[in-house]
Design an enzyme around this catalytic site. Structure first.
Site, PDB file in Angstrom:
ATOM      1  N   ARG A 283       1.397  12.321  -9.204  1.00  0.00           N
ATOM      2  CA  ARG A 283       1.940  10.983  -8.942  1.00  0.00           C
ATOM      3  C   ARG A 283       3.378  10.869  -9.427  1.00  0.00           C
ATOM      4  O   ARG A 283       4.157  10.072  -8.932  1.00  0.00           O
ATOM      5  CB  ARG A 283       1.115   9.916  -9.689  1.00  0.00           C
ATOM      6  CG  ARG A 283      -0.283   9.721  -9.168  1.00  0.00           C
ATOM      7  CD  ARG A 283      -0.860   8.429  -9.769  1.00  0.00           C
ATOM      8  NE  ARG A 283      -2.307   8.345  -9.638  1.00  0.00           N
ATOM      9  CZ  ARG A 283      -2.941   7.901  -8.567  1.00  0.00           C
ATOM     10  NH1 ARG A 283      -2.249   7.540  -7.509  1.00  0.00           N
ATOM     11  NH2 ARG A 283      -4.253   7.832  -8.529  1.00  0.00           N
TER      12      ARG A 283
ATOM     13  N   ASP B  19      -3.950   5.816   6.313  1.00  0.00           N
ATOM     14  CA  ASP B  19      -4.418   7.061   6.921  1.00  0.00           C
ATOM     15  C   ASP B  19      -5.385   6.688   8.059  1.00  0.00           C
ATOM     16  O   ASP B  19      -4.944   6.354   9.153  1.00  0.00           O
ATOM     17  CB  ASP B  19      -5.069   7.872   5.798  1.00  0.00           C
ATOM     18  CG  ASP B  19      -5.447   9.266   6.194  1.00  0.00           C
ATOM     19  OD1 ASP B  19      -4.988   9.738   7.239  1.00  0.00           O
ATOM     20  OD2 ASP B  19      -6.220   9.914   5.453  1.00  0.00           O
TER      21      ASP B  19
ATOM     22  N   PHE C 163      -1.317  16.272   3.893  1.00  0.00           N
ATOM     23  CA  PHE C 163      -1.673  15.568   2.661  1.00  0.00           C
ATOM     24  C   PHE C 163      -0.452  15.559   1.753  1.00  0.00           C
ATOM     25  O   PHE C 163       0.050  16.607   1.371  1.00  0.00           O
ATOM     26  CB  PHE C 163      -2.870  16.222   1.970  1.00  0.00           C
ATOM     27  CG  PHE C 163      -3.444  15.335   0.912  1.00  0.00           C
ATOM     28  CD1 PHE C 163      -4.340  14.331   1.256  1.00  0.00           C
ATOM     29  CD2 PHE C 163      -3.055  15.459  -0.409  1.00  0.00           C
ATOM     30  CE1 PHE C 163      -4.842  13.464   0.289  1.00  0.00           C
ATOM     31  CE2 PHE C 163      -3.553  14.598  -1.375  1.00  0.00           C
ATOM     32  CZ  PHE C 163      -4.451  13.608  -1.028  1.00  0.00           C
TER      33      PHE C 163
ATOM     34  N   GLU D 299       0.851  -1.198   0.000  1.00  0.00           N
ATOM     35  CA  GLU D 299       0.000   0.000   0.000  1.00  0.00           C
ATOM     36  C   GLU D 299       0.885   1.246   0.000  1.00  0.00           C
ATOM     37  O   GLU D 299       2.042   1.192   0.436  1.00  0.00           O
ATOM     38  CB  GLU D 299      -0.904  -0.072   1.252  1.00  0.00           C
ATOM     39  CG  GLU D 299      -1.793   1.106   1.529  1.00  0.00           C
ATOM     40  CD  GLU D 299      -2.833   1.378   0.456  1.00  0.00           C
ATOM     41  OE1 GLU D 299      -2.452   1.458  -0.729  1.00  0.00           O
ATOM     42  OE2 GLU D 299      -4.009   1.567   0.799  1.00  0.00           O
ATOM     43  N   ASP D 300       0.340   2.352  -0.487  1.00  0.00           N
ATOM     44  CA  ASP D 300       1.115   3.596  -0.488  1.00  0.00           C
ATOM     45  C   ASP D 300       1.109   4.268   0.884  1.00  0.00           C
ATOM     46  O   ASP D 300       2.151   4.647   1.417  1.00  0.00           O
ATOM     47  CB  ASP D 300       0.609   4.576  -1.570  1.00  0.00           C
ATOM     48  CG  ASP D 300      -0.903   4.814  -1.520  1.00  0.00           C
ATOM     49  OD1 ASP D 300      -1.596   4.255  -0.644  1.00  0.00           O
ATOM     50  OD2 ASP D 300      -1.393   5.571  -2.383  1.00  0.00           O
TER      51      ASP D 300
HETATM   52  P1  IMP Z   1      -7.610   5.312   4.694  1.00  0.00           P
HETATM   53  O1  IMP Z   1      -8.717   4.310   4.496  1.00  0.00           O
HETATM   54  O2  IMP Z   1      -8.087   6.580   5.332  1.00  0.00           O
HETATM   55  O3  IMP Z   1      -6.426   4.715   5.424  1.00  0.00           O
HETATM   56  O4  IMP Z   1      -7.187   5.775   3.257  1.00  0.00           O
HETATM   57  C1  IMP Z   1      -6.116   5.272   2.637  1.00  0.00           C
HETATM   58  C2  IMP Z   1      -6.007   5.754   1.208  1.00  0.00           C
HETATM   59  O5  IMP Z   1      -6.299   7.145   1.074  1.00  0.00           O
HETATM   60  C3  IMP Z   1      -4.575   5.606   0.774  1.00  0.00           C
HETATM   61  O6  IMP Z   1      -4.358   4.331   0.258  1.00  0.00           O
HETATM   62  C4  IMP Z   1      -4.435   6.701  -0.242  1.00  0.00           C
HETATM   63  O7  IMP Z   1      -4.849   6.219  -1.496  1.00  0.00           O
HETATM   64  C5  IMP Z   1      -5.368   7.783   0.236  1.00  0.00           C
HETATM   65  N1  IMP Z   1      -4.622   8.804   1.028  1.00  0.00           N
HETATM   66  C6  IMP Z   1      -4.619   8.984   2.361  1.00  0.00           C
HETATM   67  N2  IMP Z   1      -3.810   9.990   2.728  1.00  0.00           N
HETATM   68  C7  IMP Z   1      -3.259  10.446   1.588  1.00  0.00           C
HETATM   69  C8  IMP Z   1      -2.301  11.497   1.316  1.00  0.00           C
HETATM   70  O8  IMP Z   1      -1.768  12.192   2.186  1.00  0.00           O
HETATM   71  N3  IMP Z   1      -1.995  11.650   0.011  1.00  0.00           N
HETATM   72  C9  IMP Z   1      -2.520  10.905  -0.998  1.00  0.00           C
HETATM   73  N4  IMP Z   1      -3.406   9.922  -0.783  1.00  0.00           N
HETATM   74  C10 IMP Z   1      -3.768   9.695   0.505  1.00  0.00           C
HETATM   75 MG    MG Z   2      -4.309   3.747  -1.629  1.00  0.00          MG
END
Ligand code: IMP
Ligand code: MG
Length: 214
Positions: free
Chosen positions: A193, A130, A180, A126-127
């Protein structure tokens, strides 16, 4: 200060922050506030993650590396090519918990696995984690529906201050502040990206919009 790249690196203190002044591209200087993690730091940390993963899976005869598209594409590719194991297979999924700019709270898996992962060792790449909601949902359904032998998560970045879900991160590149970030595969409305580093956008970028696809 010498940095040990063996362990997750906490960049919440801004230890690697760089200004954008040295970047040649005008559009980058206009949009980006600062570089949070420079390219060489990311690459070094990926090498250590790959070593650790190679070691942990040295007895595995069926390791499926599942890339979460699009954000983790660059990270996953760089990591996967450094994992030394004869039985590695690649797979990918696209997850979405957003409709327009509203979170539906539900994760849709819109790409099915190419490989049969039942009974295999699955490593999800995963990238960024959050709130953790998306990964919690996805890992939960992989575990229940596909019954892998093992299931682990590696993420390039972790934003722990926003966590809502209970989630185990097995391997983490960097712990980052509540900003962010874009670049190294991560986007804001599908842009940025292609930046070769992880950067924080200028606040003006957020006015009038919020991330559409997560
Ligand atoms: P979560 O379910 O809130 O953990 O969301 C995770 C997904 O939201 C990540 O896999 C990203 O694709 C996107 N995301 C969350 N924070 C960022 C950020 O700071 N930059 C870009 N994408 C983000
Ligand atoms: Mg993601």
């Amino acid at each position: 200060m010498a940095q040990n790249f063996n362990f997750p690196i906490d960049v919440r203190d801004g230890r690697y922050c760089e200004t954008i002044d040295s970047v040649d591209l005008n559009w980058v200087r206009k949009r980006i506030e600062y570089i949070l993690i420079p390219e060489d730091v990311i690459k070094k940390r990926i090498r250590f993650l790959a070593k650790q993963i190679t070691d942990d899976y040295k007895d595995s005869d069926g390791l499926v590396i599942v890339t979460v598209l699009q954000g983790a594409q660059k990270f996953a590719a760089e990591l996967a090519y450094l994992i030394d194991n004869e039985y590695v297979q690649f797979d990918s999924v696209r997850l979405s918990s957003y409709e327009g700019d509203q979170s539906t709270g539900e994760t849709t898996v819109s790409m099915l696995f190419k490989n049969d992962v039942t009974g295999k060792d699955v490593l999800v790449v995963e990238d960024i984690v959050d709130t953790g909601r998306q990964m919690e949902g996805f890992l939960g359904s992989v575990r229940a529906d596909l019954e892998p032998r093992s299931l682990r998560l590696v993420t390039l970045m972790d934003k722990p201050s926003r966590r809502e879900a209970e989630l185990t991160i097995d391997y983490c590149g960097f712990t980052i502040p509540n900003e962010f970030v874009v670049g190294y595969g991560l986007d804001f409305n599908e842009k940025y990206r292609n930046l070769p580093f992880v950067a924080v956008l200028k606040p003006v970028e957020y006015l009038g919009g919020s991330p559409k696809e997560k």
